[in-house]
Write a protein that holds these residues in place. Structure first.
Motif, PDB file in Angstrom:
ATOM      1  N   TYR A  63       6.349   5.056  -7.228  1.00  0.00           N
ATOM      2  CA  TYR A  63       5.180   4.276  -7.468  1.00  0.00           C
ATOM      3  C   TYR A  63       5.305   2.967  -8.257  1.00  0.00           C
ATOM      4  CZ  TYR A  63       2.488   8.127  -5.201  1.00  0.00           C
ATOM      5  OH  TYR A  63       2.431   8.979  -4.284  1.00  0.00           O
ATOM      6  N   LEU A  97       1.736   2.355  -3.952  1.00  0.00           N
ATOM      7  CA  LEU A  97       0.645   2.155  -4.801  1.00  0.00           C
ATOM      8  C   LEU A  97       0.291   3.847  -5.270  1.00  0.00           C
ATOM      9  CD1 LEU A  97      -1.649  -0.190  -3.465  1.00  0.00           C
ATOM     10  CD2 LEU A  97      -0.139  -0.720  -5.161  1.00  0.00           C
ATOM     11  N   ASP A  98       0.161   3.868  -6.375  1.00  0.00           N
ATOM     12  CA  ASP A  98      -0.357   5.442  -6.941  1.00  0.00           C
ATOM     13  C   ASP A  98      -1.895   5.289  -6.976  1.00  0.00           C
ATOM     14  OD1 ASP A  98      -0.928   7.734  -8.139  1.00  0.00           O
ATOM     15  OD2 ASP A  98       0.092   7.151 -10.036  1.00  0.00           O
ATOM     16  N   PHE A  99      -2.570   5.899  -6.183  1.00  0.00           N
ATOM     17  CA  PHE A  99      -3.879   5.861  -6.139  1.00  0.00           C
ATOM     18  C   PHE A  99      -4.687   6.967  -6.917  1.00  0.00           C
ATOM     19  CE2 PHE A  99      -2.863   4.036  -1.913  1.00  0.00           C
ATOM     20  CZ  PHE A  99      -3.650   3.004  -2.052  1.00  0.00           C
ATOM     21  N   SER A 147       0.734  -1.281   0.010  1.00  0.00           N
ATOM     22  CA  SER A 147      -0.135   0.001   0.005  1.00  0.00           C
ATOM     23  C   SER A 147       1.074   1.273   0.001  1.00  0.00           C
ATOM     24  CB  SER A 147      -1.117   0.042   1.331  1.00  0.00           C
ATOM     25  OG  SER A 147      -0.264  -0.246   2.524  1.00  0.00           O
ATOM     26  N   ARG A 188      -6.123   3.613 -11.316  1.00  0.00           N
ATOM     27  CA  ARG A 188      -6.983   2.482 -10.807  1.00  0.00           C
ATOM     28  C   ARG A 188      -6.501   1.199 -11.427  1.00  0.00           C
ATOM     29  NH1 ARG A 188     -12.679   2.252 -14.065  1.00  0.00           N
ATOM     30  NH2 ARG A 188     -12.034   2.159 -16.273  1.00  0.00           N
ATOM     31  N   SER A 235      -3.783   0.441  -8.220  1.00  0.00           N
ATOM     32  CA  SER A 235      -4.166   0.676  -6.672  1.00  0.00           C
ATOM     33  C   SER A 235      -5.206  -0.181  -6.175  1.00  0.00           C
ATOM     34  CB  SER A 235      -4.616   2.282  -6.714  1.00  0.00           C
ATOM     35  OG  SER A 235      -5.670   2.521  -7.391  1.00  0.00           O
TER      36      SER A 235
END
Length: 328
Positions: A215, A156-158, A153, A161, A164
């Motif tokens: 990321y 992750l590049d939120f 987590s 999509r 993530s």
């Protein structure tokens, strides 16, 4: 007399924070990213995942899994000769000190216990297991703690999509011990560095900062195509080394990345999904932790029984992949 290694105990740990797909959908909506439970489930089979708390490190997750495995094996950290930890998300930038050394300290293992990390991303646990098996077979060590632990987590590049929603945090562990009876029957490991760019964290440390992105980035279709191909190949290779046929395998314990990859592998092996340990729906992709997590779930649920034959396999960035055939 020949020396073999066998699994004496398994353990796992998931952080308390569980995020369902809907929880993640709502979180992403706040930053303007649209997705849905249906979109995630259809493409991956994932319904939920666990994220570490802000103050939880990869080593903290690993220690919890290790303690469960040690208890199951009927031993303590003082009995260990070696700790091997597979991770792509170490406690410290640059990977040192190794997270395995941090785990050694937190477990209170004696200083005669060696410790090091292995980096093969989602294939890391199969690599670590093969290394541990080799050490035991050569009578170098008698009791080895093998771990896979991740806090994905954190990388992750939120805003993306496609990645993530796929990954989660967790840890799994096994205690391997010397035995007169075969346990780890065969292993097979491979890598292809020419495919390194399709799944990676491309950033580099540069004078106290990061050059590029820190990321995770992934070419999903390319990863899927390669994974399906190499997992079938390495599974047959390991089975051939173990002198077993697919129909003699009681349980397939695959890396939990994507339900479609797992279904494809089972189909190509002529195995029913009823003989596949599946945790991806609840765990997401926990990288190096996914195989030992799934193994522990299978053992503690009563599905996996002593004397059964297991096929473990994983593939991840590097590109690296591996398999192990085990008599549990």
């Amino acid at each position: 007399m020949s020396i073999y290694s066998r699994i004496a105990g398994t353990g796992s740990y998931l952080p308390e924070q569980r995020l369902s797909n809907q929880d993640l959908v709502e979180r992403l909506a706040k930053i303007g990213l649209e997705t849905s439970d249906e979109w995630i489930v259809t493409r991956s089979g994932i319904s939920a995942r666990h994220f570490a708390a802000e103050n939880q490190l990869t080593s903290d997750l690993a220690v919890k899994a290790a303690q469960a495995a040690l208890e199951a094996a009927g031993c303590t950290s003082e009995d260990l000769d070696l700790i091997i930890l597979a991770t792509s998300t170490p406690d410290h930038l640059g990977g040192f000190p190794s997270t395995a050394c941090v785990v050694q300290d937190k477990l209170g293992a004696h200083t005669n216990c060696a410790a090091f990390d292995v980096q093969a991303v989602c294939a890391g646990f199969t690599y670590a297991l093969a290394i541990a098996d080799a050490f035991i077979r050569t009578d170098t060590y008698k009791k080895v703690l093998v771990l896979g632990a991740e806090t994905f987590s954190r990388i992750l590049d939120f805003q993306d999509r496609t990645t993530s929603v796929l990954f989660g945090d967790g840890a799994g562990a096994v205690v391997l011990e010397a035995s007169s009876e075969p346990g780890i029957l065969a292993t097979a490991l491979h890598a292809d560095g020419s495919q390194r760019d399709i799944l990676c964290v491309p950033g580099r440390a540069k004078q106290g900062g990061v050059e590029g992105t820190a990321y995770l980035t992934m070419d999903g279709p390319a990863v899927f195509k390669l994974a399906v191909k190499v997992l079938e190949q390495v599974a047959h290779e390991a089975l051939e080394k173990a002198n077993l046929k697919p129909e003699q395998i009681d349980w397939l314990v695959p890396h939990q990345a994507n339900i479609r990859i797992m279904e494809s592998t089972a189909r190509k092996m002529g195995m029913s999904m009823d003989n596949v340990i599946v945790t991806v729906h609840e765990h997401g992709n926990t990288s190096a932790a996914s195989i030992p997590l799934a193994l522990d779930v299978g053992v503690r649920s009563g599905q996996i029984q002593r004397g059964q034959h297991l096929l473990l396999e994983g593939v991840g960035g590097g590109f690296a992949w591996g398999a192990a055939v085990i008599k549990y």
